[in-house]
Enzyme design. Structure first.
Site, PDB file in Angstrom:
ATOM      1  N   ASP A  21     -21.584  24.259  29.444  1.00  0.00           N
ATOM      2  CA  ASP A  21     -21.652  25.587  28.829  1.00  0.00           C
ATOM      3  C   ASP A  21     -20.596  25.771  27.736  1.00  0.00           C
ATOM      4  O   ASP A  21     -19.455  25.331  27.882  1.00  0.00           O
ATOM      5  CB  ASP A  21     -21.428  26.663  29.893  1.00  0.00           C
ATOM      6  CG  ASP A  21     -22.520  26.702  30.947  1.00  0.00           C
ATOM      7  OD1 ASP A  21     -23.117  25.662  31.231  1.00  0.00           O
ATOM      8  OD2 ASP A  21     -22.765  27.802  31.495  1.00  0.00           O
ATOM      9  N   HIS A  79     -20.887  29.116  25.721  1.00  0.00           N
ATOM     10  CA  HIS A  79     -20.807  30.581  25.836  1.00  0.00           C
ATOM     11  C   HIS A  79     -20.082  31.266  24.681  1.00  0.00           C
ATOM     12  O   HIS A  79     -19.214  32.121  24.888  1.00  0.00           O
ATOM     13  CB  HIS A  79     -20.168  30.970  27.166  1.00  0.00           C
ATOM     14  CG  HIS A  79     -21.131  30.950  28.322  1.00  0.00           C
ATOM     15  ND1 HIS A  79     -22.274  31.720  28.336  1.00  0.00           N
ATOM     16  CD2 HIS A  79     -21.138  30.244  29.475  1.00  0.00           C
ATOM     17  CE1 HIS A  79     -22.939  31.500  29.456  1.00  0.00           C
ATOM     18  NE2 HIS A  79     -22.279  30.590  30.165  1.00  0.00           N
ATOM     19  N   ASP A 101     -26.645  27.116  27.535  1.00  0.00           N
ATOM     20  CA  ASP A 101     -25.709  28.243  27.556  1.00  0.00           C
ATOM     21  C   ASP A 101     -24.747  28.190  26.372  1.00  0.00           C
ATOM     22  O   ASP A 101     -23.528  28.108  26.518  1.00  0.00           O
ATOM     23  CB  ASP A 101     -24.966  28.325  28.892  1.00  0.00           C
ATOM     24  CG  ASP A 101     -25.789  29.020  29.974  1.00  0.00           C
ATOM     25  OD1 ASP A 101     -27.020  29.178  29.773  1.00  0.00           O
ATOM     26  OD2 ASP A 101     -25.225  29.406  31.008  1.00  0.00           O
ATOM     27  N   ASP A 147     -23.618  34.189  24.670  1.00  0.00           N
ATOM     28  CA  ASP A 147     -23.228  35.227  25.644  1.00  0.00           C
ATOM     29  C   ASP A 147     -21.775  35.075  26.094  1.00  0.00           C
ATOM     30  O   ASP A 147     -21.244  33.977  26.223  1.00  0.00           O
ATOM     31  CB  ASP A 147     -24.148  35.253  26.874  1.00  0.00           C
ATOM     32  CG  ASP A 147     -25.483  35.908  26.589  1.00  0.00           C
ATOM     33  OD1 ASP A 147     -25.574  36.702  25.637  1.00  0.00           O
ATOM     34  OD2 ASP A 147     -26.443  35.644  27.341  1.00  0.00           O
ATOM     35  N   ARG A 148     -21.187  36.229  26.351  1.00  0.00           N
ATOM     36  CA  ARG A 148     -19.839  36.379  26.898  1.00  0.00           C
ATOM     37  C   ARG A 148     -18.720  36.090  25.903  1.00  0.00           C
ATOM     38  O   ARG A 148     -17.753  36.813  25.866  1.00  0.00           O
ATOM     39  CB  ARG A 148     -19.649  35.556  28.179  1.00  0.00           C
ATOM     40  CG  ARG A 148     -20.475  36.070  29.361  1.00  0.00           C
ATOM     41  CD  ARG A 148     -19.932  35.556  30.687  1.00  0.00           C
ATOM     42  NE  ARG A 148     -20.510  36.254  31.808  1.00  0.00           N
ATOM     43  CZ  ARG A 148     -21.463  35.780  32.606  1.00  0.00           C
ATOM     44  NH1 ARG A 148     -21.964  34.587  32.374  1.00  0.00           N
ATOM     45  NH2 ARG A 148     -21.916  36.495  33.617  1.00  0.00           N
ATOM     46  N   ASN A 150     -29.965  28.953  31.148  1.00  0.00           N
ATOM     47  CA  ASN A 150     -30.513  30.221  31.620  1.00  0.00           C
ATOM     48  C   ASN A 150     -30.141  31.396  30.702  1.00  0.00           C
ATOM     49  O   ASN A 150     -30.815  32.425  30.702  1.00  0.00           O
ATOM     50  CB  ASN A 150     -30.057  30.512  33.061  1.00  0.00           C
ATOM     51  CG  ASN A 150     -28.565  30.672  33.193  1.00  0.00           C
ATOM     52  OD1 ASN A 150     -27.802  29.786  32.796  1.00  0.00           O
ATOM     53  ND2 ASN A 150     -28.118  31.775  33.775  1.00  0.00           N
ATOM     54  N   HIS A 151     -29.091  31.239  29.893  1.00  0.00           N
ATOM     55  CA  HIS A 151     -28.729  32.307  28.953  1.00  0.00           C
ATOM     56  C   HIS A 151     -29.530  32.237  27.652  1.00  0.00           C
ATOM     57  O   HIS A 151     -29.444  33.178  26.850  1.00  0.00           O
ATOM     58  CB  HIS A 151     -27.227  32.285  28.653  1.00  0.00           C
ATOM     59  CG  HIS A 151     -26.421  32.979  29.713  1.00  0.00           C
ATOM     60  ND1 HIS A 151     -25.956  34.276  29.586  1.00  0.00           N
ATOM     61  CD2 HIS A 151     -26.019  32.565  30.930  1.00  0.00           C
ATOM     62  CE1 HIS A 151     -25.296  34.623  30.675  1.00  0.00           C
ATOM     63  NE2 HIS A 151     -25.323  33.598  31.514  1.00  0.00           N
ATOM     64  N   HIS A 159     -30.000  22.031  32.756  1.00  0.00           N
ATOM     65  CA  HIS A 159     -28.920  23.013  32.754  1.00  0.00           C
ATOM     66  C   HIS A 159     -28.470  23.366  34.165  1.00  0.00           C
ATOM     67  O   HIS A 159     -27.278  23.379  34.471  1.00  0.00           O
ATOM     68  CB  HIS A 159     -29.333  24.290  32.029  1.00  0.00           C
ATOM     69  CG  HIS A 159     -28.246  25.332  32.079  1.00  0.00           C
ATOM     70  ND1 HIS A 159     -27.086  25.197  31.360  1.00  0.00           N
ATOM     71  CD2 HIS A 159     -28.115  26.477  32.807  1.00  0.00           C
ATOM     72  CE1 HIS A 159     -26.286  26.222  31.623  1.00  0.00           C
ATOM     73  NE2 HIS A 159     -26.894  27.009  32.500  1.00  0.00           N
ATOM     74  N   ARG A 203     -27.602  33.780  43.159  1.00  0.00           N
ATOM     75  CA  ARG A 203     -27.792  34.256  41.786  1.00  0.00           C
ATOM     76  C   ARG A 203     -29.020  35.152  41.643  1.00  0.00           C
ATOM     77  O   ARG A 203     -29.178  35.830  40.640  1.00  0.00           O
ATOM     78  CB  ARG A 203     -27.950  33.061  40.836  1.00  0.00           C
ATOM     79  CG  ARG A 203     -26.734  32.159  40.709  1.00  0.00           C
ATOM     80  CD  ARG A 203     -27.053  31.037  39.736  1.00  0.00           C
ATOM     81  NE  ARG A 203     -26.023  30.020  39.623  1.00  0.00           N
ATOM     82  CZ  ARG A 203     -25.023  30.026  38.745  1.00  0.00           C
ATOM     83  NH1 ARG A 203     -24.910  31.044  37.899  1.00  0.00           N
ATOM     84  NH2 ARG A 203     -24.148  29.040  38.696  1.00  0.00           N
ATOM     85  N   HIS A 239     -23.833  24.920  34.039  1.00  0.00           N
ATOM     86  CA  HIS A 239     -24.228  26.125  34.780  1.00  0.00           C
ATOM     87  C   HIS A 239     -23.174  26.733  35.697  1.00  0.00           C
ATOM     88  O   HIS A 239     -23.198  27.927  35.949  1.00  0.00           O
ATOM     89  CB  HIS A 239     -25.502  25.808  35.574  1.00  0.00           C
ATOM     90  CG  HIS A 239     -26.252  26.988  36.105  1.00  0.00           C
ATOM     91  ND1 HIS A 239     -26.495  28.132  35.371  1.00  0.00           N
ATOM     92  CD2 HIS A 239     -26.850  27.207  37.324  1.00  0.00           C
ATOM     93  CE1 HIS A 239     -27.200  28.987  36.099  1.00  0.00           C
ATOM     94  NE2 HIS A 239     -27.423  28.443  37.276  1.00  0.00           N
TER      95      HIS A 239
END
Length: 304
Positions: free
Chosen positions: A51, A53, A79, A82-83, A111-112, A161, A208, A235
C-alpha cells in the site's frame, strides 16, 4: 500539449497536470490495462510494493531505495489512494509511468480502488478540492475498473491485494472474472481485494465486513493446486514493513511508512530476482526537509 516526459517531471515535483492532460493520460492507461490479463504475467527481476495510500513523498523515498523506473521493474499491489495528502499526484505519477514504461511497472487493484471507498476515505474530496469538480475522480475511478486483479511472477509468486476466496480454487477462475466493474460487496473479486490470512483452520468471517479470513490449510491447498511457491499481498499494516505467514507461504508487504503520518511503522519493498533469490529493503518516511506540507485545513473524519 506538454509531452508525457514533461508531465512525469511535473508530477515528480508534486505539481498538478491539467484536467485535459489527466483525461488523455487516463484514456491511454485504460487502453493499456484493457489488454492485460486478470492475472498479469510478470518476469523477474521485479520489486513488489504494498500500500502507498497517497503518501507521495514516501513513494519518492521508495524509489530512492528501490531504484527509479525504468531502471527497476515494479509491481504495485494496490491501494494507491486515500488517507494520504497526495492521492491525486501519487496515482497520476504511477499512471504516467505505466503509460511511459508499460513493461516496467504493473499496477493491480486494491480495495481502495473503488468509487464507494474513495468517497469515504479522501480521494474524492481531494480531487474536488484540487480541481474544483469531480471529473478527475471520475476519470481515475474509470481506470480502476481496468486494473488487473492480480499478477503472477515467474509462474511462482501469486500477487493479489488482499488474499484468497472460497469461490476461487484455480488461477483460471480468476482469469474468467469480469473485472471491469465497481468492486462488488461480495464474491470472488471482492475476496481477492479484501481477504486476510489468519491463524485459523479453513475460512473465517472477516472483521472488515468484506472478504474472508483464511488459514494455513487454505493457502497450502491453493498453492499446491496452482503450483505457486508464494502468495504475496499487501492490505494490512505491518509495523516492521513485511511479515511472513504460514511458514513463508504467504507474504504481506507494506510500503507506506508512518502510515497516516502517525503510526510510526517502517515500510518495505520485496526484491525478487528469480530462482528463489530475494531481498527486502526497509525504509522510513521522508524527512521534513524532503516533503512539502499541504495547505492547512481541518482534518477530515478519516484522520480522527
Amino acid at each position: 500539449m506538454p509531452s508525457l516526459d514533461e508531465q512525469i517531471e511535473r508530477l515528480r515535483r508534486c505539481e498538478f497536470i491539467s484536467e485535459t492532460e489527466v483525461e488523455q493520460l487516463c484514456f491511454k492507461a485504460r487502453e493499456l490495462s484493457a489488454e492485460e490479463s486478470n492475472v498479469q504475467a510478470v518476469d523477474s527481476p521485479v520489486t513488489l510494493c504494498g500500500d502507498i495510500h497517497g503518501q507521495f513523498y514516501d513513494l519518492k523515498e521508495l524509489f530512492k531505495h528501490g531504484g527509479d523506473i525504468p531502471d527497476t521493474n515494479y509491481l504495485f499491489m494496490g491501494d494507491f489512494v486515500d488517507r494520504g495528502h497526495y492521492s491525486v499526484e501519487t496515482f497520476l505519477l504511477l499512471l504516467a509511468l505505466k503509460v511511459r514504461y508499460p513493461d516496467r511497472i504493473t499496477l493491480i487493484r486494491g480495495n481502495h480502488e473503488s468509487r464507494q471507498i474513495t468517497q469515504v476515505y479522501g480521494f474524492y474530496d481531494e480531487c474536488l478540492r484540487k480541481y474544483g469538480t469531480s471529473y478527475v475522480w471520475q476519470l481515475c475511478t474509470d481506470v480502476f475498473d481496468y486494473l488487473s486483479l492480480g499478477a503472477i511472477v515467474d509462474n511462482e509468486i501469486l500477487c493479489v491485494h488482499g488474499g484468497l476466496s472460497p469461490n476461487v480454487s484455480t488461477l483460471d477462475q480468476i482469469r474468467l472474472i469480469d473485472r471491469r466493474i465497481e468492486v462488488p460487496h461480495d464474491g470472488p473479486m471482492c475476496d481477492l481485494l479484501w481477504s486476510d490470512p489468519d491463524d485459523i483452520t479453513g475460512w473465517g468471517i472477516s472483521p472488515r465486513g468484506a472478504g474472508y479470513l483464511f488459514g494455513k490449510d487454505v493457502a497450502e491447498s491453493f498453492s499446491q493446486a496452482n503450483k505457486v511457491n508464494t502468495i504475496a499481498r499487501a492490505h494490512q499494516l505491518v509495523m516492521e514493513g513485511y511479515k511472513w505467514h504460514f511458514d513463508e507461504l504467504v507474504l504481506t508487504v507494506w510500503s507506506a511508512p508512518n502510515y497516516c503520518y502517525r503510526c510510526g511503522n517502517v515500510a518495505a519493498i520485496y526484491e525478487y530476482y528469480g530462482n528463489g533469490h530475494k531481498n527486502f529493503k526497509i525504509f522510513n518516511a521522508a524527512g521534513a526537509d524532503d516533503r512539502k506540507l499541504p495547505t492547512r485545513e481541518a482534518p477530515p473524519e478519516y484522520f480522527l
